[in-house]
Design an enzyme around this catalytic site. Structure first.
Site, PDB file in Angstrom:
ATOM      1  N   ALA A 123       0.846  -1.189   0.000  1.00  0.00           N
ATOM      2  CA  ALA A 123       0.000   0.000   0.000  1.00  0.00           C
ATOM      3  C   ALA A 123       0.884   1.242   0.000  1.00  0.00           C
ATOM      4  O   ALA A 123       2.076   1.177   0.315  1.00  0.00           O
ATOM      5  CB  ALA A 123      -0.906   0.002   1.223  1.00  0.00           C
ATOM      6  N   GLY A 125      -0.634  -5.207   0.848  1.00  0.00           N
ATOM      7  CA  GLY A 125      -1.877  -5.125   0.093  1.00  0.00           C
ATOM      8  C   GLY A 125      -1.812  -5.818  -1.253  1.00  0.00           C
ATOM      9  O   GLY A 125      -2.836  -6.251  -1.784  1.00  0.00           O
ATOM     10  N   GLU A 146       3.540  -6.068   7.286  1.00  0.00           N
ATOM     11  CA  GLU A 146       2.931  -4.963   8.020  1.00  0.00           C
ATOM     12  C   GLU A 146       3.425  -4.800   9.454  1.00  0.00           C
ATOM     13  O   GLU A 146       3.545  -3.674   9.955  1.00  0.00           O
ATOM     14  CB  GLU A 146       1.400  -5.128   8.018  1.00  0.00           C
ATOM     15  CG  GLU A 146       0.729  -4.783   6.706  1.00  0.00           C
ATOM     16  CD  GLU A 146       0.667  -5.953   5.730  1.00  0.00           C
ATOM     17  OE1 GLU A 146      -0.056  -5.852   4.726  1.00  0.00           O
ATOM     18  OE2 GLU A 146       1.351  -6.975   5.981  1.00  0.00           O
TER      19      GLU A 146
END
Length: 256
Positions: free
Chosen positions: A65, A111, A134
């Site tokens: 992302a 993502g 993440e």
């Protein structure tokens, strides 16, 4: 009509390409919205039988992302980011009646891997690298990664991948069951098209019903067997069922 993606349809297959190579095809808000539009158009077009999602360039499918967009978000804004993203793109793709194949070239991180996992199945180039990094940023996967990765590779492997924030290569992904096939990068989209061609020999109505039945088995409070029974019965009232069974009895190829 798009700034961040390309979408073209040929021989009943729509190929959607995330086209931000300078950003390693990172997903920002605009790209997610454009992807939703492209997927929705393909889903609504009865002439489209298969969708392929891939990334432009040789380095990345989607490298994650766009962190700069949400680095200063509050708790409420973060929750809304995940909620809206899941609804608009990731859950939408997973629930499409049109089959979606993810053709993973290069990095599929964060993502990007979550988008690939939302597709109905995945193939990858031999240079692919996949992971959910993440936790190294002080956050967790928010676009379905904590749910779909265990479904695909098992709880223990998913926990290790998420907690170490590490990447796995294409061979490991194949061993884990995260992808179905590995091929050279130049053969990736042709292989996706070949698989799409095999899918298109079959009833689109039955395929949509099968997708719904399989997905039901992973929904809380839903009995997948009941959904299968309902979908199976519903097939009997369709033109595809009449054509398929008639063609079989007449020893000819069905025309769906």
């Amino acid at each position: 009509m798009y700034n961040n993606i390309l979408s073209e349809t040929s021989d009943s297959i729509t190929t959607i390409t995330i086209n931000r190579p300078s950003k390693l095809n990172a997903l920002n808000k605009e790209t997610i919205e454009e992807l939703h539009t492209a997927f929705a158009k393909a889903e609504e077009d009865t002439g489209v039988r298969v969708v392929i999602i891939t990334g432009s360039g040789e380095k990345a499918f989607v490298a994650g992302a766009d962190i700069s967009e949400f680095a200063n978000f509050s708790e409420a804004q973060g929750a809304e980011l995940a909620r809206k993203g899941q609804e608009l793109l990731f859950d939408y793709v997973a629930e499409m009646g049109t089959p979606v194949i993810a053709a993973v070239n290069g990095f599929a991180l964060g993502g990007g891997l979550e988008l690939a996992m939302a597709a109905h199945f995945r193939i990858a180039s031999d240079n692919a690298r996949m992971g959910l990094p993440e936790v190294s940023l002080g956050v967790i996967p928010g676009y379905g990664g904590t749910q779909r990765l265990p479904q695909l590779v098992g709880k223990g492997r998913a926990m290790e991948m998420i907690m170490t924030a590490g990447m796995i290569d294409a061979n490991t992904a194949l061993e884990y069951g995260l992808i179905n096939h590995i091929t050279a990068q130049e053969e990736l989209v042709p292989l996706a098209n070949k698989l799409g061609g095999k899918i298109m020999r079959n009833s689109p109505m039955a395929i949509a019903a099968a997708i719904n039945a399989v997905n039901a088995g992973y929904e809380n409070g839903v009995d997948g067997f009941d959904t299968e029974i309902e979908e199976f019965g519903g097939c009997f009232g369709t033109e595809d069922f009449t054509e398929g069974t008639t063609a079989f009895l007449e020893k000819r190829k069905a025309e769906f």
